[in-house]
Design a protein around this motif. Structure first.
Motif, PDB file in Angstrom:
ATOM      1  N   SER A 165       0.835  -1.199   0.000  1.00 23.42           N
ATOM      2  CA  SER A 165       0.000   0.000   0.000  1.00 23.42           C
ATOM      3  C   SER A 165       0.872   1.253   0.000  1.00 23.42           C
ATOM      4  O   SER A 165       2.088   1.206   0.253  1.00 23.42           O
ATOM      5  N   VAL A 166       0.223   2.376  -0.250  1.00 19.53           N
ATOM      6  CA  VAL A 166       0.932   3.659  -0.175  1.00 19.53           C
ATOM      7  C   VAL A 166       1.480   3.863   1.231  1.00 19.53           C
ATOM      8  O   VAL A 166       2.607   4.342   1.415  1.00 19.53           O
ATOM      9  N   THR A 167       0.704   3.503   2.243  1.00 22.49           N
ATOM     10  CA  THR A 167       1.158   3.638   3.629  1.00 22.49           C
ATOM     11  C   THR A 167       2.401   2.796   3.882  1.00 22.49           C
ATOM     12  O   THR A 167       3.363   3.252   4.512  1.00 22.49           O
ATOM     13  N   GLU A 168       2.397   1.560   3.395  1.00 17.28           N
ATOM     14  CA  GLU A 168       3.547   0.681   3.601  1.00 17.28           C
ATOM     15  C   GLU A 168       4.779   1.196   2.870  1.00 17.28           C
ATOM     16  O   GLU A 168       5.891   1.202   3.419  1.00 17.28           O
ATOM     17  N   LEU A 169       4.612   1.643   1.635  1.00  9.29           N
ATOM     18  CA  LEU A 169       5.744   2.173   0.878  1.00  9.29           C
ATOM     19  C   LEU A 169       6.284   3.449   1.515  1.00  9.29           C
ATOM     20  O   LEU A 169       7.502   3.676   1.567  1.00  9.29           O
ATOM     21  N   THR A 170       5.377   4.278   2.016  1.00 12.50           N
ATOM     22  CA  THR A 170       5.798   5.503   2.686  1.00 12.50           C
ATOM     23  C   THR A 170       6.629   5.185   3.923  1.00 12.50           C
ATOM     24  O   THR A 170       7.686   5.795   4.162  1.00 12.50           O
ATOM     25  N   SER A 188       4.837  -4.874  -9.465  1.00 11.29           N
ATOM     26  CA  SER A 188       3.817  -4.544 -10.457  1.00 11.29           C
ATOM     27  C   SER A 188       4.082  -3.149 -11.003  1.00 11.29           C
ATOM     28  O   SER A 188       4.809  -2.347 -10.392  1.00 11.29           O
ATOM     29  N   PHE A 189       3.483  -2.854 -12.150  1.00 10.88           N
ATOM     30  CA  PHE A 189       3.611  -1.506 -12.710  1.00 10.88           C
ATOM     31  C   PHE A 189       2.931  -0.480 -11.809  1.00 10.88           C
ATOM     32  O   PHE A 189       3.421   0.655 -11.680  1.00 10.88           O
ATOM     33  N   THR A 190       1.837  -0.855 -11.179  1.00  8.55           N
ATOM     34  CA  THR A 190       1.168   0.056 -10.249  1.00  8.55           C
ATOM     35  C   THR A 190       2.105   0.418  -9.108  1.00  8.55           C
ATOM     36  O   THR A 190       2.172   1.585  -8.696  1.00  8.55           O
ATOM     37  N   GLU A 191       2.822  -0.565  -8.595  1.00  2.12           N
ATOM     38  CA  GLU A 191       3.759  -0.272  -7.508  1.00  2.12           C
ATOM     39  C   GLU A 191       4.890   0.634  -7.975  1.00  2.12           C
ATOM     40  O   GLU A 191       5.322   1.532  -7.234  1.00  2.12           O
ATOM     41  N   ILE A 192       5.374   0.424  -9.188  1.00  3.03           N
ATOM     42  CA  ILE A 192       6.417   1.313  -9.714  1.00  3.03           C
ATOM     43  C   ILE A 192       5.902   2.749  -9.752  1.00  3.03           C
ATOM     44  O   ILE A 192       6.610   3.695  -9.365  1.00  3.03           O
ATOM     45  N   GLU A 193       4.654   2.927 -10.202  1.00  2.00           N
ATOM     46  CA  GLU A 193       4.069   4.275 -10.253  1.00  2.00           C
ATOM     47  C   GLU A 193       3.948   4.866  -8.855  1.00  2.00           C
ATOM     48  O   GLU A 193       4.292   6.046  -8.630  1.00  2.00           O
ATOM     49  N   ARG A 194       3.434   4.067  -7.908  1.00  2.00           N
ATOM     50  CA  ARG A 194       3.281   4.558  -6.538  1.00  2.00           C
ATOM     51  C   ARG A 194       4.627   4.953  -5.945  1.00  2.00           C
ATOM     52  O   ARG A 194       4.777   6.029  -5.351  1.00  2.00           O
ATOM     53  N   LEU A 195       5.593   4.063  -6.068  1.00  2.00           N
ATOM     54  CA  LEU A 195       6.891   4.298  -5.451  1.00  2.00           C
ATOM     55  C   LEU A 195       7.604   5.467  -6.110  1.00  2.00           C
ATOM     56  O   LEU A 195       8.260   6.276  -5.431  1.00  2.00           O
ATOM     57  N   THR A 196       7.476   5.596  -7.420  1.00  2.00           N
ATOM     58  CA  THR A 196       8.094   6.715  -8.128  1.00  2.00           C
ATOM     59  C   THR A 196       7.509   8.041  -7.645  1.00  2.00           C
ATOM     60  O   THR A 196       8.247   9.009  -7.386  1.00  2.00           O
ATOM     61  N   ALA A 197       6.184   8.111  -7.500  1.00  2.00           N
ATOM     62  CA  ALA A 197       5.549   9.347  -7.033  1.00  2.00           C
ATOM     63  C   ALA A 197       5.981   9.684  -5.611  1.00  2.00           C
ATOM     64  O   ALA A 197       6.291  10.854  -5.304  1.00  2.00           O
ATOM     65  N   LEU A 198       6.023   8.694  -4.740  1.00  2.00           N
ATOM     66  CA  LEU A 198       6.441   8.943  -3.356  1.00  2.00           C
ATOM     67  C   LEU A 198       7.903   9.366  -3.273  1.00  2.00           C
ATOM     68  O   LEU A 198       8.260  10.241  -2.475  1.00  2.00           O
ATOM     69  N   ALA A 199       8.747   8.745  -4.086  1.00  2.00           N
ATOM     70  CA  ALA A 199      10.171   9.096  -4.078  1.00  2.00           C
ATOM     71  C   ALA A 199      10.378  10.521  -4.578  1.00  2.00           C
ATOM     72  O   ALA A 199      11.214  11.270  -4.036  1.00  2.00           O
ATOM     73  N   ALA A 241      10.014  -4.605 -19.827  1.00  2.00           N
ATOM     74  CA  ALA A 241       9.338  -3.306 -19.867  1.00  2.00           C
ATOM     75  C   ALA A 241       9.470  -2.580 -18.540  1.00  2.00           C
ATOM     76  O   ALA A 241       9.696  -1.355 -18.503  1.00  2.00           O
ATOM     77  N   ALA A 242       9.339  -3.316 -17.426  1.00  3.83           N
ATOM     78  CA  ALA A 242       9.477  -2.699 -16.107  1.00  3.83           C
ATOM     79  C   ALA A 242      10.891  -2.166 -15.898  1.00  3.83           C
ATOM     80  O   ALA A 242      11.081  -1.049 -15.392  1.00  3.83           O
ATOM     81  N   ALA A 243      11.877  -2.939 -16.286  1.00  2.96           N
ATOM     82  CA  ALA A 243      13.269  -2.508 -16.111  1.00  2.96           C
ATOM     83  C   ALA A 243      13.561  -1.251 -16.918  1.00  2.96           C
ATOM     84  O   ALA A 243      14.172  -0.292 -16.408  1.00  2.96           O
ATOM     85  N   LEU A 244      13.127  -1.230 -18.167  1.00  6.42           N
ATOM     86  CA  LEU A 244      13.408  -0.067 -19.014  1.00  6.42           C
ATOM     87  C   LEU A 244      12.659   1.163 -18.512  1.00  6.42           C
ATOM     88  O   LEU A 244      13.186   2.286 -18.571  1.00  6.42           O
ATOM     89  N   ARG A 245      11.453   0.988 -18.001  1.00  9.17           N
ATOM     90  CA  ARG A 245      10.705   2.125 -17.467  1.00  9.17           C
ATOM     91  C   ARG A 245      11.444   2.743 -16.273  1.00  9.17           C
ATOM     92  O   ARG A 245      11.582   3.962 -16.186  1.00  9.17           O
ATOM     93  N   ILE A 246      11.906   1.899 -15.359  1.00  6.87           N
ATOM     94  CA  ILE A 246      12.612   2.408 -14.179  1.00  6.87           C
ATOM     95  C   ILE A 246      13.897   3.125 -14.585  1.00  6.87           C
ATOM     96  O   ILE A 246      14.205   4.213 -14.081  1.00  6.87           O
ATOM     97  N   ILE A 247      14.638   2.529 -15.487  1.00  8.85           N
ATOM     98  CA  ILE A 247      15.893   3.140 -15.933  1.00  8.85           C
ATOM     99  C   ILE A 247      15.620   4.466 -16.632  1.00  8.85           C
ATOM    100  O   ILE A 247      16.287   5.479 -16.364  1.00  8.85           O
TER     101      ILE A 247
END
Length: 470
Positions: A141-146, A160-171, A216-222
């Motif tokens: 969750s957002v709370t856990e990642l925070t 997951s791609f959703t987690e990448i989006e969440r974590l990227t926004a929080l970072a 796809a996930a690796a290239l998106r993060i990079i």
């Protein structure tokens, strides 16, 4: 199950007739690989752990009770650290986690793998350095990642791609660059129960390799440059004895690593091969020593890196069951014993099974019901000269599937009041325990040098009622 009965108790018991039941069996014998290293029968015939008798443990803490041989657990941590001296060895906290165990594994130089906010909270409250924590989970969750970001967790394994989006926004919000690994679903079918095989395609974990999601996930993060992609992660399942699955997994993950290098010129510095190393629950199980595992895994990775012209990455592994599983046994008290007719031999002799009911069951060990898992058992409070009988150790719950040990030889004089011990219950027993039928969960007691200390107290009826606000 005793060493000389391997294979005799699994199958169609009724069709075998009573002849096989008359096979000589020493019901007092302990098979060393099934029990914590400091468990033995004392002079009075009762089991003792690190010099402390089980009758004394039962008298002080009650039953059921999980009994942890602390020096056994610590020695297994040291063996993994010695076998993997330049690698990171993460204890998989989902196997069993409490603050005392967090401190033990930290003192032994281990890293820690958590997969929920509750496990992370336990780790941090016990003083585990956050940089030595890896955070798993398919739906953080957002709370856990925070919380993970604010604590400074060392590795976050994205799923997951959703987690990448969440974590990227929080970072971005916090101006931090967390280190992440990508969990890759490699399509390896581990030879284990379908519920604990985690690398085939049709399941919830990770990014599919075959479907192109992993690359796809690796290239998106990079390309986004917010998260620091440190490497790839693969976990193929649990209770695995054959390293061939790891070989296939490493080959596929390192091929992906080569793809990432060729696409972006980035050679990822880390590789986590997960855990799932098996232990002996019965004499049919033959686990590998940590040193043997290390030798085989290094050989696999070195060969695949050479084939792909990659530098050998920094390796991580995640043993959980292999450390805590054999270090714990569960101690029960027998409540009732009943004899059930299985069939009649050609000579008219009855074949019977004793149903030995204990004061716990599927609420403290769901694995037999959930995974069809096999366990051993022994009468722990005394020795016996009685003949062996086929027994099934069952629990007190209102379910016919409430079985702790499916098939075992126990002495014919097993009776109410006896203590029965079931070894190999350190992993996924207390951590998966429930309050089914409103039964409070048992305590965990750590024993070392003849002294016992309570590390998780017994739940009470007051605990259960405190949550019931109706």
């Amino acid at each position: 199950m005793r060493a000389h009965e391997a294979g005799a108790l699994h199958g169609d018991l009724g069709s075998r007739g009573p002849a096989w039941l008359r096979t000589p069996v020493d019901v007092n014998a302990l098979v060393p690989q099934l029990w914590p290293r400091n468990v033995a029968r004392a002079a009075d015939g009762a089991l003792a752990v690190a010099g402390l008798g089980v009758r004394e443990i039962a008298a002080e803490f009650g039953t059921p009770v999980y009994v942890l041989d602390e020096d056994d657990l610590r020695s297994r941590c040291r063996e993994f650290r010695a076998a993997f001296p330049t690698e990171d060895v993460y204890y998989a906290g989902k196997a069993f986690l409490c603050r005392a165990v967090v401190r033990m594994i930290a003192e032994e130089g281990m890293f820690l793998d958590v997969c929920t906010g509750g496990e992370l909270a336990t780790a941090l409250s016990a003083g585990m350095p956050p940089e030595r924590i890896g955070f798993h989970g398919n739906n953080k969750s957002v709370t856990e990642l925070t919380r993970a970001l604010d604590a400074g967790v060392g590795r976050i394994i994205v799923d997951s791609f959703t987690e990448i989006e969440r974590l990227t926004a929080l970072a971005r919000e916090r101006g931090v660059r967390p280190a992440v690994l990508i969990r890759v679903t490699v399509g390896v079918e581990a030879h284990t129960h379908e519920f604990i095989a985690t690398a085939h395609e049709d399941q919830k974990f990770g990014f599919s390799l075959a479907g192109g999601a992993a690359i796809a996930a690796a290239l998106r993060i990079i390309d986004e440059g917010v998260l620091e992609l440190r490497g790839l992660h693969s976990h193929i399942g649990s209770q695995i004895f054959d390293t061939s699955g790891f070989e296939v997994s490493a080959r596929r993950v390192l091929a992906l690593q080569a793809q990432i290098r060729d696409a972006r010129g980035v050679e990822l510095p880390e590789l986590d091969l997960g855990g799932g190393f098996g232990i002996a629950y019965t004499t049919q199980d033959d686990p590998s020593a940590p040193a043997d595992l290390a030798k085989r895994l290094r050989k696999i990775v070195d060969a695949e890196c050479a084939a792909e012209k990659l530098a050998v990455p920094h390796l991580s592994i995640e043993p959980g069951r292999a450390i805590v599983g054999p270090a714990v046994f569960t101690l029960y008290e027998v409540g009732t014993v009943k004899s059930v007719l299985l069939g009649t031999d050609g000579d008219g002799t009855d074949a019977r099974r004793a149903y030995v009911s204990v004061d716990g069951g599927m609420s403290d060990n769901i694995r037999t019901a959930l995974y069809d898992a096999s366990y051993s058992a022994t009468v722990a409070s005394r020795e016996s000269t009685a003949r062996p009988i086929l027994a099934r150790v069952v629990g007190k719950h209102c379910e016919s599937g409430d079985i702790v040990v499916k098939d075992e030889f126990l002495p014919a004089d097993v009776q109410p009041g006896d203590l029965v011990a079931v070894p190999g219950t350190g992993a996924y027993c207390r951590s998966m325990a429930s309050n089914y039928n409103h039964v409070p969960r048992p305590p965990v007691v750590a024993v070392r040098e003849g002294r016992a200390r309570l590390i998780v107290r017994r739940e009470t009826e007051e605990d259960l009622l405190a949550l019931d606000v109706g």
